[in-house]
Design a protein around this motif. Structure first.
Motif, PDB file in Angstrom:
ATOM      1  N   GLY B 231       0.769  -1.227   0.000  1.00 60.20           N
ATOM      2  CA  GLY B 231       0.000   0.000   0.000  1.00 60.20           C
ATOM      3  C   GLY B 231       0.804   1.282   0.000  1.00 60.20           C
ATOM      4  O   GLY B 231       0.265   2.340   0.243  1.00 60.20           O
ATOM      5  N   ASP B 232       2.094   1.196  -0.244  1.00 58.36           N
ATOM      6  CA  ASP B 232       2.879   2.421  -0.368  1.00 58.36           C
ATOM      7  C   ASP B 232       3.709   2.299  -1.647  1.00 58.36           C
ATOM      8  O   ASP B 232       4.851   1.882  -1.634  1.00 58.36           O
ATOM      9  CB  ASP B 232       3.770   2.618   0.861  1.00 58.36           C
ATOM     10  N   ASP B 233       3.086   2.681  -2.753  1.00 58.86           N
ATOM     11  CA  ASP B 233       3.685   2.379  -4.045  1.00 58.86           C
ATOM     12  C   ASP B 233       4.966   3.152  -4.316  1.00 58.86           C
ATOM     13  O   ASP B 233       5.857   2.666  -5.001  1.00 58.86           O
ATOM     14  CB  ASP B 233       2.673   2.652  -5.171  1.00 58.86           C
ATOM     15  N   ARG B 234       5.049   4.377  -3.796  1.00 62.99           N
ATOM     16  CA  ARG B 234       6.259   5.163  -4.068  1.00 62.99           C
ATOM     17  C   ARG B 234       7.475   4.482  -3.456  1.00 62.99           C
ATOM     18  O   ARG B 234       8.529   4.369  -4.083  1.00 62.99           O
ATOM     19  CB  ARG B 234       6.110   6.573  -3.477  1.00 62.99           C
ATOM     20  N   TRP B 235       7.331   4.039  -2.245  1.00 63.31           N
ATOM     21  CA  TRP B 235       8.451   3.370  -1.564  1.00 63.31           C
ATOM     22  C   TRP B 235       8.751   2.030  -2.233  1.00 63.31           C
ATOM     23  O   TRP B 235       9.904   1.649  -2.416  1.00 63.31           O
ATOM     24  CB  TRP B 235       8.107   3.192  -0.087  1.00 63.31           C
ATOM     25  N   PHE B 236       7.683   1.333  -2.602  1.00 65.94           N
ATOM     26  CA  PHE B 236       7.817   0.078  -3.345  1.00 65.94           C
ATOM     27  C   PHE B 236       8.679   0.298  -4.591  1.00 65.94           C
ATOM     28  O   PHE B 236       9.625  -0.443  -4.860  1.00 65.94           O
ATOM     29  CB  PHE B 236       6.404  -0.400  -3.713  1.00 65.94           C
ATOM     30  N   ASP B 237       8.372   1.384  -5.329  1.00 72.63           N
ATOM     31  CA  ASP B 237       9.146   1.693  -6.538  1.00 72.63           C
ATOM     32  C   ASP B 237      10.607   1.956  -6.215  1.00 72.63           C
ATOM     33  O   ASP B 237      11.502   1.472  -6.909  1.00 72.63           O
ATOM     34  CB  ASP B 237       8.557   2.923  -7.235  1.00 72.63           C
ATOM     35  N   VAL B 238      10.844   2.728  -5.182  1.00 70.14           N
ATOM     36  CA  VAL B 238      12.227   3.096  -4.847  1.00 70.14           C
ATOM     37  C   VAL B 238      13.044   1.853  -4.532  1.00 70.14           C
ATOM     38  O   VAL B 238      14.146   1.658  -5.060  1.00 70.14           O
ATOM     39  CB  VAL B 238      12.245   4.074  -3.647  1.00 70.14           C
ATOM     40  N   VAL B 239      12.493   0.973  -3.708  1.00 67.33           N
ATOM     41  CA  VAL B 239      13.243  -0.228  -3.319  1.00 67.33           C
ATOM     42  C   VAL B 239      13.418  -1.151  -4.522  1.00 67.33           C
ATOM     43  O   VAL B 239      14.502  -1.686  -4.779  1.00 67.33           O
ATOM     44  CB  VAL B 239      12.531  -0.954  -2.156  1.00 67.33           C
ATOM     45  N   LYS B 240      12.333  -1.308  -5.286  1.00 70.96           N
ATOM     46  CA  LYS B 240      12.380  -2.200  -6.446  1.00 70.96           C
ATOM     47  C   LYS B 240      13.455  -1.746  -7.425  1.00 70.96           C
ATOM     48  O   LYS B 240      14.304  -2.532  -7.841  1.00 70.96           O
ATOM     49  CB  LYS B 240      11.008  -2.206  -7.130  1.00 70.96           C
ATOM     50  N   TRP B 241      13.445  -0.455  -7.763  1.00 75.90           N
ATOM     51  CA  TRP B 241      14.386   0.011  -8.783  1.00 75.90           C
ATOM     52  C   TRP B 241      15.807   0.118  -8.252  1.00 75.90           C
ATOM     53  O   TRP B 241      16.762   0.045  -9.022  1.00 75.90           O
ATOM     54  CB  TRP B 241      13.892   1.320  -9.405  1.00 75.90           C
ATOM     55  N   SER B 242      15.955   0.254  -6.944  1.00 81.72           N
ATOM     56  CA  SER B 242      17.311   0.227  -6.388  1.00 81.72           C
ATOM     57  C   SER B 242      17.936  -1.133  -6.646  1.00 81.72           C
ATOM     58  O   SER B 242      19.123  -1.247  -6.964  1.00 81.72           O
ATOM     59  CB  SER B 242      17.288   0.505  -4.888  1.00 81.72           C
ATOM     60  N   LEU B 243      17.142  -2.189  -6.483  1.00 82.02           N
ATOM     61  CA  LEU B 243      17.669  -3.530  -6.734  1.00 82.02           C
ATOM     62  C   LEU B 243      17.887  -3.767  -8.214  1.00 82.02           C
ATOM     63  O   LEU B 243      18.902  -4.329  -8.625  1.00 82.02           O
ATOM     64  CB  LEU B 243      16.719  -4.578  -6.163  1.00 82.02           C
ATOM     65  N   ILE B 244      16.907  -3.317  -9.008  1.00 81.96           N
ATOM     66  CA  ILE B 244      17.032  -3.523 -10.454  1.00 81.96           C
ATOM     67  C   ILE B 244      18.263  -2.796 -10.976  1.00 81.96           C
ATOM     68  O   ILE B 244      18.979  -3.300 -11.847  1.00 81.96           O
ATOM     69  CB  ILE B 244      15.751  -3.036 -11.175  1.00 81.96           C
ATOM     70  N   ALA B 245      18.534  -1.609 -10.412  1.00 82.93           N
ATOM     71  CA  ALA B 245      19.673  -0.818 -10.893  1.00 82.93           C
ATOM     72  C   ALA B 245      20.971  -1.605 -10.759  1.00 82.93           C
ATOM     73  O   ALA B 245      21.865  -1.495 -11.604  1.00 82.93           O
ATOM     74  CB  ALA B 245      19.764   0.494 -10.116  1.00 82.93           C
ATOM     75  N   MET B 246      21.073  -2.417  -9.705  1.00 84.60           N
ATOM     76  CA  MET B 246      22.308  -3.185  -9.525  1.00 84.60           C
ATOM     77  C   MET B 246      22.478  -4.209 -10.640  1.00 84.60           C
ATOM     78  O   MET B 246      23.582  -4.449 -11.131  1.00 84.60           O
ATOM     79  CB  MET B 246      22.296  -3.893  -8.160  1.00 84.60           C
ATOM     80  N   VAL B 247      21.373  -4.833 -11.033  1.00 85.80           N
ATOM     81  CA  VAL B 247      21.437  -5.824 -12.104  1.00 85.80           C
ATOM     82  C   VAL B 247      21.678  -5.130 -13.447  1.00 85.80           C
ATOM     83  O   VAL B 247      22.510  -5.557 -14.252  1.00 85.80           O
ATOM     84  CB  VAL B 247      20.133  -6.652 -12.140  1.00 85.80           C
ATOM     85  N   GLU B 248      20.952  -4.033 -13.652  1.00 88.59           N
ATOM     86  CA  GLU B 248      21.096  -3.276 -14.905  1.00 88.59           C
ATOM     87  C   GLU B 248      22.538  -2.784 -15.070  1.00 88.59           C
ATOM     88  O   GLU B 248      23.092  -2.818 -16.171  1.00 88.59           O
ATOM     89  CB  GLU B 248      20.116  -2.099 -14.889  1.00 88.59           C
ATOM     90  N   ALA B 249      23.142  -2.365 -13.955  1.00 85.52           N
ATOM     91  CA  ALA B 249      24.517  -1.866 -14.025  1.00 85.52           C
ATOM     92  C   ALA B 249      25.451  -2.960 -14.502  1.00 85.52           C
ATOM     93  O   ALA B 249      26.346  -2.726 -15.323  1.00 85.52           O
ATOM     94  CB  ALA B 249      24.951  -1.353 -12.652  1.00 85.52           C
ATOM     95  N   GLU B 250      25.227  -4.175 -14.010  1.00 84.61           N
ATOM     96  CA  GLU B 250      26.096  -5.261 -14.451  1.00 84.61           C
ATOM     97  C   GLU B 250      25.911  -5.502 -15.945  1.00 84.61           C
ATOM     98  O   GLU B 250      26.871  -5.715 -16.676  1.00 84.61           O
ATOM     99  CB  GLU B 250      25.790  -6.538 -13.666  1.00 84.61           C
ATOM    100  N   GLU B 251      24.653  -5.432 -16.369  1.00 86.31           N
ATOM    101  CA  GLU B 251      24.372  -5.659 -17.784  1.00 86.31           C
ATOM    102  C   GLU B 251      25.039  -4.587 -18.644  1.00 86.31           C
ATOM    103  O   GLU B 251      25.562  -4.866 -19.721  1.00 86.31           O
ATOM    104  CB  GLU B 251      22.856  -5.629 -17.973  1.00 86.31           C
ATOM    105  N   LEU B 252      25.049  -3.345 -18.145  1.00 81.70           N
ATOM    106  CA  LEU B 252      25.650  -2.247 -18.897  1.00 81.70           C
ATOM    107  C   LEU B 252      27.169  -2.239 -18.757  1.00 81.70           C
ATOM    108  O   LEU B 252      27.843  -1.425 -19.378  1.00 81.70           O
ATOM    109  CB  LEU B 252      25.103  -0.903 -18.400  1.00 81.70           C
ATOM    110  N   GLY B 253      27.694  -3.113 -17.914  1.00 83.69           N
ATOM    111  CA  GLY B 253      29.138  -3.146 -17.711  1.00 83.69           C
ATOM    112  C   GLY B 253      29.643  -2.027 -16.822  1.00 83.69           C
ATOM    113  O   GLY B 253      30.794  -1.620 -16.903  1.00 83.69           O
TER     114      GLY B 253
END
Lengths: 351, 334
Positions: B231-253
């Protein structure tokens, strides 16, 4: 020689028992000494020497992890602060143990000491960085839980015990309810209530600190047990004493404080110390709510794969630390009993 | 029944009046992320000899702090036992639960929480001594199996053997330390738990790790990942994309050591990622350099894996990037 013959070889049965025990000691002690001392690895940068063939106890684990075991996750550079706080606690223990310091100033010393400990542990002033109490841990946390627990539970328990014996129905009902309800459940469930249920019932934004919740649960628990011990002491005071105090016209509180309680508590010293010792060890139950007390710190220290597998050494160390504290308490209580007994007989003779 | 009542009460509270203020604002104003972690699990979250929290789950917390504050150290850790973890999140005691928690539908729907992403794909496996010459779990009929009680592990084991019409003799031991000793002492032929656990035990406890093999069959799915309150979508987004960013960074080298040189990169994906163009950070309610801060201070997913799990003998396996045959697939950051 004669002592030997009388005590150890007095009959067939005791001769057999003596020989059996000697044989057991002969079988068990040399391997233990060899493992724990002769072949032990005392210092090592990593656990490889411990895992070598034929290596004994891995005390290097304790050497490596001792800071964590003592202070938990407290910031490493600031470890002198809990260290100093432990020294302050020890100074307070010592002062309280010596009878010539038993005067009102001691209470002030405790207040000052606890304020100093709080200042050291929390910081946030005088250039000390603030350290939230979630990071307190290790031996320090065990000592704090035990000290604060007993310090608060003991006065409450006296009130409860008096309350249970009073003629005021409401007070008595409350005291009985507290004692019986709390004694009816294990400490673990109280800790669970405090840590899992309580936060759900508090309104948003109101959150009581985890450590404080645990401490409150432990105080509530210890107070109930101690109250019954104190009540036992109260019952041992001869009724004549109460009547004599009444005859002197002493009001309730003076009668209780000056006549009844001093005698009751003296009788109750052995069971009181017994409960204190039990309580000191019960603090290790906070493991179930994720506080890093001494025992939990030791367990967590074992988790790091580089050092795992040396549980025996770690638990022996924990046992040693607990033993030192509990034995000190028990010895002190014996001395105190003897001293009080002596002064009592003195007083009787003097009269 | 009791558990259900508590859960129902919690769900009511969590979905109802609890969250008037958004978690992101609350976190920003208090100045740190309160993160619930395991009290001690090698490689995922555990304090080292100096009392500093380390691990893959801990890095997830640090990534969130880096994204919100530009400072990965602004995390306070709440060590939680398995029983406490959901209540701590529901009651608002913690902001993120990053405690090797398996993502299941009952937890996602019934407990008033949302799983954000999977940062480790685990599953139950079997380890056997090499000298038994077993190549597949299908050959384990009649085996003596060491297992810890009261977990899904025990149930999965029984299910698997029943489904394959095989029998086994369980050796049920409560404590991890003891169950592991029992296996290495030869009291049972097989030890079963999550593959991550098998790997850690083999690396740290076996006299010679090469003497033990982990069988190829993985009999359960255990996607582990952080969760936040429902029920707190903004925080959900922040945490979700923080994790995704780590994976995306590896993909981008992009790695913690190289990202500074890549700031001038002309690759539009990199430019968007580091915040040189666009306003992705602003849309999340964060600084535009949020992802740069995560990679610079915590590292990309691969670096975190190397630092925390590789030393224990973990292979990337299915936790490799999708481009390398794994399951780590980051939705595009654009």
């Amino acid at each position: 020689m004669r002592w030997l013959r009388e005590n150890l070889f007095g009959s067939w049965g005791s001769t057999l028992a003596t020989l059996g025990i000697l044989w057991l000691a002969w079988m068990l002690l040399p391997p233990f000494v060899e493992w724990a001392f002769l072949k032990a690895v005392w210092f090592a940068p990593d656990s490889r020497p411990c895992r070598a063939e034929g290596a004994g106890a891995c005390w290097a684990l304790i050497a490596e992890k001792h800071r964590f075991i003592l202070f938990g996750t407290y910031p490493y550079e600031q470890h002198w602060r809990p260290g100093a706080a432990i020294l302050v606690l020890f100074a307070l223990y010592t002062a309280s143990a010596l009878r010539r310091f038993w005067r009102p100033a001691l209470a002030l010393a405790w207040l000052g000491g606890l304020a100093l400990i709080g200042l050291l542990m929390w910081g946030g002033v005088l250039g000390l960085p603030y350290v939230e109490n979630e990071r307190w841990g290790g031996l320090m946390l065990t000592l704090l839980l035990a000290t604060f627990g007993i310090a608060f539970a003991f006065p409450i328990s006296i009130l409860l015990a008096l309350g249970r014996r009073t003629r005021l129905p409401a007070v008595r009902a409350l005291a009985v309810a507290w004692i019986e309800l709390v004694r009816g459940v294990p400490l673990i469930s109280l800790l669970f209530m405090a840590s899992v249920m309580l936060p759900l019932f508090l309104p948003e934004g109101v959150s009581i600190d985890k450590l404080l919740r645990a401490l409150i649960a432990m105080i509530v628990f210890a107070a109930a047990y101690l109250a019954e011990v104190v009540r036992g002491g109260l019952q041992a005071v001869p009724h004549g004493q109460v009547e004599a105090a009444d005859a002197l016209g002493l009001p309730y509180w003076r009668k209780t404080l000056l006549v009844v309680l001093p005698q009751a508590l003296r009788v109750a010293i052995p069971p009181l110390v017994n409960t204190f010792i039990g309580f000191f060890k019960d603090t290790s139950l906070v493991v179930i709510i994720g506080l890093f007390d001494l025992l939990t710190s030791i367990k967590v220290a074992l988790i790091e794969p580089a050092w795992s597998g040396f549980g025996v050494e770690a638990y022996l160390f924990a046992a040693l630390v607990y033993f030192v504290f509990c034995y000190a308490m028990s010895r002190y209580s014996q001395d105190l009993e003897r001293e009080l007994e002596r002064s009592r007989t003195h007083a009787l003779k003097g009269n | 029944m009791k558990a259900r009542l508590a859960v129902a009460a919690a769900a009511l509270l969590a979905s109802g009046a609890l969250h008037a203020q958004s978690t992101l604002d609350a976190v920003k104003s208090k100045g740190y992320v309160q993160c619930g972690v395991n009290t001690g699990l090698a490689g995922f979250s555990q304090p080292d000899s100096r009392g500093v929290w380390k691990g893959l789950d801990v890095d997830a917390c640090r990534a969130v702090a880096a994204a919100v504050f530009g400072d990965a150290s602004k995390v306070r850790y709440t060590p939680l036992t398995a029983q406490q973890r959901f209540t701590a999140l529901q009651s608002g005691e913690i902001d993120v639960l990053s405690r090797n928690t398996t993502w299941t539908i009952t937890r996602d729907t019934g407990l008033g929480l949302n799983f954000v992403f999977t940062n480790y794909y685990d599953g139950q496996g079997f380890m056997v001594p090499k000298k038994l010459n077993v190549k597949s779990a299908k050959q384990l009929n009649g085996a003596t199996i060491c297992v810890q009680p009261g977990t899904t592990t025990e149930l999965n084991l029984a299910d698997y053997f029943r489904a394959n019409k095989m029998s086994f003799k369980p050796v049920v031991i409560e404590k991890l330390e003891e169950v592991v000793n029992a296996y290495f002492a030869g009291r049972c032929d097989v030890y079963t738990t999550d593959v991550s656990g098998l790997v850690a035990v083999r690396a740290s406890r076996a006299q010679n790790p090469a003497d033990h093999v982990i069988l190829p069959e993985v009999i359960s799915k255990e996607p582990l990942g952080p969760a936040v309150r429902h029920g707190d979508d903004r925080w959900f987004d922040v945490v979700k994309w923080s994790l995704i960013a780590m994976v995306e960074a590896e993909e981008l080298g992009l790695g913690s050591k190289t990202i500074d040189q890549q700031l001038a990169s002309t690759n539009p994906s990199v430019q968007r990622f580091v915040g040189a163009t666009g306003d992705i950070g602003k849309q999340l309610g964060l600084d535009n350099r949020w992802a740069y801060n995560i990679v610079k201070q915590v590292g990309n997913y691969g670096e975190s894996f190397e630092a925390n799990l590789k030393p224990l003998g973990f292979d990337r396996g299915i936790n490799n990037l999708w481009t390398q045959g794994g399951l780590m697939y980051a939705p595009p950051v654009r």
